[in-house]
Design a protein around this motif. Sequence first.
Motif, PDB file in Angstrom:
ATOM      1  N   LEU A   1     -19.111  -0.201 -16.303  1.00 14.73           N
ATOM      2  CA  LEU A   1     -18.967   1.219 -15.984  1.00 14.73           C
ATOM      3  C   LEU A   1     -17.501   1.565 -15.794  1.00 14.73           C
ATOM      4  N   ARG A   2     -17.044   2.625 -16.439  1.00  7.32           N
ATOM      5  CA  ARG A   2     -15.725   3.174 -16.122  1.00  7.32           C
ATOM      6  C   ARG A   2     -15.828   3.847 -14.760  1.00  7.32           C
ATOM      7  N   ALA A   3     -14.902   3.552 -13.848  1.00  2.08           N
ATOM      8  CA  ALA A   3     -15.004   4.040 -12.471  1.00  2.08           C
ATOM      9  C   ALA A   3     -15.095   5.553 -12.431  1.00  2.08           C
ATOM     10  N   GLY A   4     -14.234   6.241 -13.192  1.00  3.68           N
ATOM     11  CA  GLY A   4     -14.266   7.693 -13.189  1.00  3.68           C
ATOM     12  C   GLY A   4     -15.579   8.258 -13.693  1.00  3.68           C
ATOM     13  N   THR A   5     -16.147   7.623 -14.715  1.00  2.00           N
ATOM     14  CA  THR A   5     -17.409   8.105 -15.279  1.00  2.00           C
ATOM     15  C   THR A   5     -18.551   7.964 -14.282  1.00  2.00           C
ATOM     16  N   VAL A   6     -18.645   6.823 -13.626  1.00  2.46           N
ATOM     17  CA  VAL A   6     -19.756   6.637 -12.690  1.00  2.46           C
ATOM     18  C   VAL A   6     -19.646   7.612 -11.517  1.00  2.46           C
ATOM     19  N   LEU A   7     -18.423   7.940 -11.101  1.00  2.00           N
ATOM     20  CA  LEU A   7     -18.267   8.914 -10.022  1.00  2.00           C
ATOM     21  C   LEU A   7     -18.661  10.319 -10.487  1.00  2.00           C
ATOM     22  N   GLU A   8     -18.299  10.669 -11.716  1.00  5.12           N
ATOM     23  CA  GLU A   8     -18.699  11.970 -12.256  1.00  5.12           C
ATOM     24  C   GLU A   8     -20.216  12.069 -12.380  1.00  5.12           C
ATOM     25  N   GLU A   9     -20.851  11.024 -12.864  1.00  2.68           N
ATOM     26  CA  GLU A   9     -22.303  11.045 -13.036  1.00  2.68           C
ATOM     27  C   GLU A   9     -23.026  11.031 -11.692  1.00  2.68           C
TER      28      GLU A   9
END
Length: 484
Positions: A204-212
């Motif tokens: 998981l890309r850290a930024g992506t998982v936080l956005e999701e």
Amino acid sequence: MSVLIPCIIAGGAGTRLWPVSREAMPKPFMRLPDGMSLLQKTFSRASTLPGVERVLTVTNREVVFRTQDEYRQVGTPRIDLDFILEPFGRNTAPAIAAAALHCARLYGDDCLLLILPADHLIQDQGAFEAAVQQATVLARQGWLTTFGLLPTRAETGFGYIEQGPALGEDGYQVARFVEKPDADTAQAYLDGARHLWNAGMFCLRAGTVLEELQTHAPEILHSVTQCLAQSQVKAGTGGLQVELDADSFAQVTDISIDYALMEPSTQVAVVPCDIGWSDIGSWEAVRDLRPTDQQGNHCNGETVLHDVSNCYIDSPRRLVGAVGLDNLIVIDTPDALLIADAARSQEVKVIAQQLKRQGHDAYRLHRTVTRPWGLYTVLEEGPRFKIKRIMVRPGESLSLQMHHHRSEHWIVVSGMACVTNGEEEFLLDTNESTFIKPGRTHRLTNPGVIDLVMIEVQSGEYLGEDDIVRFTDIYGRAPAAALG
């Protein structure tokens, strides 16, 4: 290029592997036939991936010292170690949210998290590395990427992932996650070749998982963010420790990452892989790792067998005699014996759950208990007395402490002890002893270069491990229901 940070999730008690796996010594610490624990194998597998310079571990704060010992035995010369320490379990969604927030803050939104359960076995390192490489490609493109295992049988004990459209050569979009199926459905999945086992591993890309998470589980993200803001951070040589605040963490929803994020999100991809995986989820799975004799038996320890077949007997300390048995699991530990039909070994968790409801120590502790300074073993106990063997490693020290209801008599067996007993501080050599009255502050330290071994005899009206008041402690532990 974005950095890859393996994140080892080391939670759960492994109740299906009782009596070896217990709450204070859970499944990841189990030794396999080659002498390595599942946790050590996971760490070795993660830390040797190309380009990895840092490993993050999310675990219970009560086992962090044992975890560090396990890592040291593998060797960590070039790897920095970060730890997020949970006061208690809240499932995988809060753990992964905390990891993503931690890594995004320190290493940037573009860093990639490789989420690995601590208690799985992967036997094909080359195939694992190839799958990780594929997953990183998808994760950098913004996909929440999971690993789907090619099924080898119609398994009803695992969840499944249904493959959707192909995403180039690296994987597929996930059509849906499927709960554990019945036997007919599992066979249809196997025959259709579109469903994969869900291993609970992610890239998981850290930024992506936080956005999701903000989109699909904002309450999880908010509560974990609040918790981290109130948590203590300790910087040491080669890494950080984040000790999650217990009061705020108790407010976080207990939910898995599958339910909280993976199932509702449309940005989920899967990499099919064949990596020699096993979740070691039962004693039957452990039995399958070991060679058997001509009768299908595997025995660890001294046994005398007559007309016995297809049995797994693990009794390293006690002779076992058996007559006329077939397909049984026998696990003998110093304080508990398990006898189970191998075909029903998944049901061992019922025994562990019942012990937990009863408040029985055999759910939580072994007779030998690991502590940051060493370990202790309960040798014998009865009304108003308990006898322990205590081992303190060189340079280590128990907390300065006091007991209300018990006295203690310490006898040094080997090594040298530095003892604080009330206002006095003195050295004890082999065969020397001291007596500590109830209510008197005391501390035990090993000033030498070899292990200190001593016998402790406790006497009193109450001998519970929660009769302890800590005053100072070099390991930064708060008062807890534990010795030392």
